[in-house]
Design a protein around this motif. Sequence first.
Motif, PDB file in Angstrom:
ATOM      1  N   ARG A 162      65.288 -46.390  14.456  1.00  0.00           N
ATOM      2  CA  ARG A 162      66.485 -45.826  14.038  1.00  0.00           C
ATOM      3  C   ARG A 162      67.652 -47.478  13.905  1.00  0.00           C
ATOM      4  NH1 ARG A 162      68.580 -42.138  18.587  1.00  0.00           N
ATOM      5  NH2 ARG A 162      66.964 -40.369  18.683  1.00  0.00           N
ATOM      6  N   GLY A 163      67.314 -47.541  12.825  1.00  0.00           N
ATOM      7  CA  GLY A 163      68.653 -49.128  12.450  1.00  0.00           C
ATOM      8  C   GLY A 163      70.194 -49.307  13.441  1.00  0.00           C
ATOM      9  N   ARG A 164      69.935 -50.430  14.177  1.00  0.00           N
ATOM     10  CA  ARG A 164      71.283 -51.130  15.596  1.00  0.00           C
ATOM     11  C   ARG A 164      72.559 -50.386  15.457  1.00  0.00           C
ATOM     12  NH1 ARG A 164      68.580 -55.904  13.497  1.00  0.00           N
ATOM     13  NH2 ARG A 164      70.685 -56.227  13.019  1.00  0.00           N
ATOM     14  N   ARG A 165      72.935 -50.146  14.048  1.00  0.00           N
ATOM     15  CA  ARG A 165      73.878 -49.151  14.221  1.00  0.00           C
ATOM     16  C   ARG A 165      74.062 -48.830  13.298  1.00  0.00           C
ATOM     17  NH1 ARG A 165      77.120 -54.513  12.203  1.00  0.00           N
ATOM     18  NH2 ARG A 165      78.446 -54.504  14.360  1.00  0.00           N
ATOM     19  N   TYR A 166      75.249 -47.657  12.726  1.00  0.00           N
ATOM     20  CA  TYR A 166      75.534 -46.674  12.022  1.00  0.00           C
ATOM     21  C   TYR A 166      76.054 -47.386  11.111  1.00  0.00           C
ATOM     22  CZ  TYR A 166      75.495 -42.889  16.018  1.00  0.00           C
ATOM     23  OH  TYR A 166      74.710 -42.523  16.739  1.00  0.00           O
TER      24      TYR A 166
END
Length: 241
Positions: A162-166
Amino acid sequence: MSFDLPRNVILPVDAVDVRLDPSPHPFERDNQPAIAENWQREMAAKPALYDGTVVLLSALAYRDSRLIGRCHAVRYSTFMLWRKNREFSGAEHAYAHAVLVAGDNALVAIRMGSHTVNAGRVYFAAGSFEPIDFRDGLVDVDFNMIREVGEETGIDLSTAQRGRRYHALSTPSGTVIFRRYRVAEPAEEISRRISAFVAAESEPEIDGPVVIRNAADLPDGLMGHMKPLIEWHFAGGGEAV
């Protein structure tokens, strides 16, 4: 709080604090006859529609890289009338996109089936938030993303990187909350798996996968909010994953 967030710009989001209010949404409470009348027309045009439960916002704000908001469970028929009466409705829509990134850095989106409201439109596999997506009243965005991608494509993203943040993009038509999910397989293999899943379904929601290989590779039927997300991804998107 109402609706207080920048529009038409991609925002970094470290947390999503959107809570489910058990009280009726004012838009649904105040428009019962119109909702029923419009639903009859919608069903005449698309008999496969189902009047399930989704959520509609009554407030959303962006503060210190956080999305803070309030939503209410409403019938899908309510949502369908709201789509035609967004302005001055006191309601807005938010939804989530798992940006599916293949091992070759291509994006894998989907084209919606002919029996759906968004027939023929292209976007990342997604669906409206539902009450099942909330934990102790707080929305679980990743649960929604993984659930919707699994239901529509058969791809399990629970172990994907997953990417580190939205990030979020808010427009007058709605706010999309998105996050990269990267899998190891190349786009062609992911596309093959999705096509096989769709072929095995008795009533698939989608027609099939759509592979996007660069920022200029824009398919017919692309939803308006997708172009900025595609450009963001291929420009680096501010993060490595």
